[in-house]
Design a protein around this motif. Structure first.
Motif, PDB file in Angstrom:
ATOM      1  N   TYR A  86       0.856  -0.972   0.139  1.00  0.00           N
ATOM      2  CA  TYR A  86      -0.136  -0.064   0.001  1.00  0.00           C
ATOM      3  C   TYR A  86       0.894   1.375  -0.023  1.00  0.00           C
ATOM      4  N   SER A  87       1.946   1.274   0.657  1.00  0.00           N
ATOM      5  CA  SER A  87       2.914   2.272   0.930  1.00  0.00           C
ATOM      6  C   SER A  87       3.663   2.736  -0.321  1.00  0.00           C
ATOM      7  N   TRP A  88       4.084   1.710  -1.051  1.00  0.00           N
ATOM      8  CA  TRP A  88       5.265   1.913  -2.041  1.00  0.00           C
ATOM      9  C   TRP A  88       4.673   2.881  -3.180  1.00  0.00           C
ATOM     10  N   PRO A  89       3.597   2.717  -3.574  1.00  0.00           N
ATOM     11  CA  PRO A  89       3.057   3.713  -4.637  1.00  0.00           C
ATOM     12  C   PRO A  89       2.840   5.193  -4.419  1.00  0.00           C
ATOM     13  N   ASN A  90       2.790   5.287  -2.875  1.00  0.00           N
ATOM     14  CA  ASN A  90       2.444   6.729  -2.537  1.00  0.00           C
ATOM     15  C   ASN A  90       3.906   7.290  -1.996  1.00  0.00           C
ATOM     16  N   VAL A  91       4.995   6.738  -2.244  1.00  0.00           N
ATOM     17  CA  VAL A  91       6.391   7.276  -2.174  1.00  0.00           C
ATOM     18  C   VAL A  91       6.488   8.291  -3.198  1.00  0.00           C
ATOM     19  N   VAL A  92       5.825   7.842  -4.406  1.00  0.00           N
ATOM     20  CA  VAL A  92       5.925   9.053  -5.442  1.00  0.00           C
ATOM     21  C   VAL A  92       4.515   9.767  -5.736  1.00  0.00           C
ATOM     22  N   LEU A  93       3.368   9.114  -5.729  1.00  0.00           N
ATOM     23  CA  LEU A  93       2.242   9.665  -5.736  1.00  0.00           C
ATOM     24  C   LEU A  93       1.851  10.881  -4.724  1.00  0.00           C
ATOM     25  N   CYS A  94       2.531  11.059  -3.741  1.00  0.00           N
ATOM     26  CA  CYS A  94       2.198  11.942  -2.915  1.00  0.00           C
ATOM     27  C   CYS A  94       2.899  13.256  -3.490  1.00  0.00           C
ATOM     28  N   PHE A  95       3.701  13.327  -4.236  1.00  0.00           N
ATOM     29  CA  PHE A  95       4.155  14.328  -5.203  1.00  0.00           C
ATOM     30  C   PHE A  95       3.286  14.505  -6.394  1.00  0.00           C
ATOM     31  N   LEU A  96       2.505  13.549  -6.865  1.00  0.00           N
ATOM     32  CA  LEU A  96       1.949  13.505  -8.250  1.00  0.00           C
ATOM     33  C   LEU A  96       0.420  13.894  -8.018  1.00  0.00           C
ATOM     34  N   GLY A  97      -0.130  13.582  -6.856  1.00  0.00           N
ATOM     35  CA  GLY A  97      -1.467  13.387  -6.477  1.00  0.00           C
ATOM     36  C   GLY A  97      -2.190  14.903  -6.848  1.00  0.00           C
ATOM     37  N   GLY A  98      -1.732  15.982  -6.321  1.00  0.00           N
ATOM     38  CA  GLY A  98      -2.130  17.144  -6.577  1.00  0.00           C
ATOM     39  C   GLY A  98      -1.946  17.830  -7.884  1.00  0.00           C
ATOM     40  N   PHE A  99      -0.901  17.191  -8.553  1.00  0.00           N
ATOM     41  CA  PHE A  99      -0.965  17.921  -9.949  1.00  0.00           C
ATOM     42  C   PHE A  99      -1.555  17.186 -10.696  1.00  0.00           C
ATOM     43  N   LEU A 100      -2.087  15.826 -10.555  1.00  0.00           N
ATOM     44  CA  LEU A 100      -3.165  15.200 -11.332  1.00  0.00           C
ATOM     45  C   LEU A 100      -4.561  15.828 -11.257  1.00  0.00           C
ATOM     46  N   ILE A 101      -4.715  16.141  -9.849  1.00  0.00           N
ATOM     47  CA  ILE A 101      -6.025  16.778  -9.671  1.00  0.00           C
ATOM     48  C   ILE A 101      -5.962  18.200 -10.304  1.00  0.00           C
ATOM     49  N   ASP A 102      -4.944  19.070 -10.285  1.00  0.00           N
ATOM     50  CA  ASP A 102      -4.984  20.506 -10.716  1.00  0.00           C
ATOM     51  C   ASP A 102      -4.970  20.481 -12.260  1.00  0.00           C
ATOM     52  N   GLY A 385       3.498  23.147  -0.721  1.00  0.00           N
ATOM     53  CA  GLY A 385       3.075  21.928  -1.360  1.00  0.00           C
ATOM     54  C   GLY A 385       4.191  20.831  -1.492  1.00  0.00           C
ATOM     55  N   THR A 386       5.600  21.382  -1.837  1.00  0.00           N
ATOM     56  CA  THR A 386       6.706  20.434  -2.102  1.00  0.00           C
ATOM     57  C   THR A 386       7.011  19.716  -0.440  1.00  0.00           C
ATOM     58  N   ALA A 387       6.731  20.857   0.695  1.00  0.00           N
ATOM     59  CA  ALA A 387       7.332  20.266   1.982  1.00  0.00           C
ATOM     60  C   ALA A 387       6.247  19.305   2.360  1.00  0.00           C
ATOM     61  N   TYR A 388       4.963  19.444   2.393  1.00  0.00           N
ATOM     62  CA  TYR A 388       3.874  18.403   2.584  1.00  0.00           C
ATOM     63  C   TYR A 388       4.064  17.160   1.734  1.00  0.00           C
ATOM     64  N   GLY A 389       4.229  17.209   0.595  1.00  0.00           N
ATOM     65  CA  GLY A 389       4.278  16.195  -0.242  1.00  0.00           C
ATOM     66  C   GLY A 389       5.592  15.327   0.033  1.00  0.00           C
ATOM     67  N   PHE A 390       6.789  15.979   0.353  1.00  0.00           N
ATOM     68  CA  PHE A 390       8.044  15.208   0.957  1.00  0.00           C
ATOM     69  C   PHE A 390       7.969  14.575   2.008  1.00  0.00           C
ATOM     70  N   MET A 391       7.007  15.270   3.093  1.00  0.00           N
ATOM     71  CA  MET A 391       7.011  14.842   4.215  1.00  0.00           C
ATOM     72  C   MET A 391       6.081  13.380   4.141  1.00  0.00           C
ATOM     73  N   GLN A 392       4.947  13.593   3.444  1.00  0.00           N
ATOM     74  CA  GLN A 392       4.163  12.263   3.119  1.00  0.00           C
ATOM     75  C   GLN A 392       4.934  11.076   2.571  1.00  0.00           C
ATOM     76  N   SER A 393       5.802  11.563   1.394  1.00  0.00           N
ATOM     77  CA  SER A 393       6.634  10.547   0.774  1.00  0.00           C
ATOM     78  C   SER A 393       7.315   9.811   1.580  1.00  0.00           C
ATOM     79  N   ILE A 394       8.316  10.429   2.491  1.00  0.00           N
ATOM     80  CA  ILE A 394       9.135   9.808   3.433  1.00  0.00           C
ATOM     81  C   ILE A 394       8.447   8.918   4.273  1.00  0.00           C
ATOM     82  N   GLN A 395       7.466   9.662   4.679  1.00  0.00           N
ATOM     83  CA  GLN A 395       6.306   8.847   5.772  1.00  0.00           C
ATOM     84  C   GLN A 395       5.879   7.413   5.115  1.00  0.00           C
TER      85      GLN A 395
END
Length: 520
Positions: A86-102, A385-395
């Motif tokens: 479950y966590s592996w795809p979100n290492v990357v998608l935390c950065f891309l999720g907002g971009f895909l929505i916007d 956006g970068t900070a929160y995305g990076f924080m979720q990614s490494i989490q």
């Protein structure tokens, strides 16, 4: 003068619907009016249930740990791989999720698509159990993860779009509470669902497990229906109010990472080291309580869910408390110390585990309310956006790695060494937050300011900004006065000083010119 008065009267008039080409708004009932509180409450309910299915099914493995390991013949490391996938795809998608929505899907289609990923992933997970194919179950969790975290981004985007400036903090608190309720219901009901499926089929086994997981997937379909209704209501509100479709707002730039401060990196360390000692423990907690404290399966599920039960009502309360008091770093230190004490109690004593788990639930709720807002205090707005995305990614990266490591430790050394491992992670988190306290103190940071001091300084900063803006506008006005006049204005000024009669269309300038001639 009559012409000028007529023009001013026309400017002062409110444009009628017929004149600007838009039809007049028909009066609507409170539930149908997008601007009315009753309608927005309906939207809020849909937003909260939007993530209910995702959070319910995320912890399906934890609620059925005994059944999953027995029916699929798994060791603990293989079982915890379900959380890692479950966590592996979100290492990357935390950065891309907002971009895909916007930029790609838009908020409405993005929410529907991510909800579909969650539904399809749960179905694949369940079918893998029915077919006795563990690799298919892992694939299902991977697909489920693709939709899960990005759906949370979409949920927050909807909240900002509908409630920005109107109870937004309360809305975020209610969404978090509903997420925890979903996890709590899962922990306490999935064992009962499995037993009913067992009664229906007449035996235990992977088929019974798959049927139970499919029944649990009904909550994902319910959330998808909420996404569809929410998309319709948002589209309708956009037409009625002529409002823009919601966006995540924060642009993510990986190049901003090089500008992150030491304080922000310490916040990242606190986040990762803390959460890897909470979520994997809950994932393995049911069997722990059965083996060490001789609880029944139902009692073990109940105590394993107490963290989420406590978090549901306390998250909004602690959020309000931290807003009013401030001192975020102090609250985080308290939360980490309480969590460490809870794990030590569970590892080295046979005291009633309800005490330790209740403390763990309180600390978990407190840390979430105090830690995540600190990012906004140390990062410029354009880098949020970068900070929160990076924080979720490494989490998510930490959770993926530690989940497998926890399973391996449990298989080889047992629960005592696992608890020591979790305590070591919390000690690292404690060291990081103490370092953050001193770094913030010596650098004059505002992370541990009281709410009153922060509010006072924000008012002073706002007043200074307004003063600077006033000076800037005054300078622009002075420069405009120094600019050369055009030929027409110079001619009129010359004629007025000679006492000549100006044309009627220049009468409006007489009083100003006369005033200037007196001053000179």
């Amino acid at each position: 003068m009559a012409v000028l008065e007529e023009e001013e009267a026309l400017l002062d008039e409110e444009p009628s619907p017929e004149r600007d080409g838009s039809p007049p708004r028909k009066p609507m009932s409170a539930l149908c009016d997008p601007q009315h509180l009753a309608h927005r409450l309906v939207v809020l309910a849909l937003m909260c249930f939007l993530g209910f299915g995702s959070y319910f099914c995320y912890d399906n493995p934890a609620a059925l740990q005994t059944q999953v390991q027995r029916d699929m013949k798994l060791n603990t490391a293989e079982f915890m791989a379900l959380y890692s996938w479950y966590s592996w795809p979100n290492v990357v998608l935390c950065f891309l999720g907002g971009f895909l929505i916007d930029r790609v899907f838009g908020i409405r289609w993005g929410t529907i698509i991510f909800s579909c990923f969650v539904c399809v992933g749960q179905v694949i997970f369940a079918v893998g159990a029915v077919a006795n194919a563990f690799w298919l179950m892992e694939a299902g969790r991977f697909v489920f993860g693709i939709g899960g975290e990005s759906l949370a981004v979409a949920q927050n985007t909807y909240a900002v779009s509908w409630f920005k400036g109107k109870e937004l903090n309360l809305v975020f608190g209610l969404q978090l509470s509903m997420a925890r309720i979903g996890s709590t219901v899962n922990m306490n009901i999935m064992g009962w669902v499995y037993s009913k499926a067992e009664d229906l089929l007449g035996s235990k086994g992977h088929t019974t497990l798959g049927i139970a997981l499919l029944i649990g997937g009904v909550t994902c379909i319910f959330s998808l229906i909420c996404a569809l209704i929410l998309a319709y209501l948002d589209r309708r509100a956009e037409k009625i109010l002529c409002k823009e479709q919601g966006k995540t707002g924060d642009a993510i730039k990986l190049t901003d990472v090089k500008d992150f401060s030491l304080s922000l990196w310490l916040i990242f360390i606190v986040c990762v080291c803390y959460y890897v000692a909470v979520f994997p423990f809950i994932g393995l907690g049911k069997v722990f309580f059965i083996e060490k404290f001789k609880f029944s399966s139902r009692e073990a599920s109940a105590i394993n869910s107490i963290v989420y039960i406590i978090s549901a009502p306390l998250s909004p309360v602690f959020g309000f408390l931290v807003d009013k008091v401030g001192r975020n770093v102090t609250w985080v230190i308290c939360a980490v110390v309480i969590t460490l004490a809870s794990h030590i109690m569970l590892a080295f004593t046979f005291w009633n585990p309800w005490i330790a788990m209740c403390f763990l639930g309180i600390a978990y709720s407190l840390l979430a309310c105090a830690l995540w807002p600190m990012v906004a205090f140390v990062v410029p707005e354009h880098q949020l956006g970068t900070a929160y995305g990076f924080m979720q990614s490494i989490q998510n990266l930490g959770l993926a790695i530690i989940a497998i490591a926890a399973g391996m430790i449990l298989d080889s050394r047992g629960y005592l060494f696992l608890e020591i491992f979790f305590s070591a992670c919390l000690c690292l988190s404690l060291i990081a937050v103490v370092m953050l306290y001193f770094v913030n103190h010596f650098r004059g940071g505002d992370l541990n300011w009281s709410a009153k001091k922060r509010e006072k300084l924000q008012k002073l900063a706002l007043a200074e900004a307004e003063r600077r803006e006033k000076i800037r506008r005054q300078n622009e006005d002075d420069l405009a006065k120094l600019q050369p006049k055009n030929d027409f204005s110079l001619r009129n000024r010359y004629l007025s000083r000679l006492g000549a009669q100006l044309p009627d269309n220049c009468v409006c300038h007489l009083s100003a010119l006369a005033h200037r001639s007196v001053l000179k």
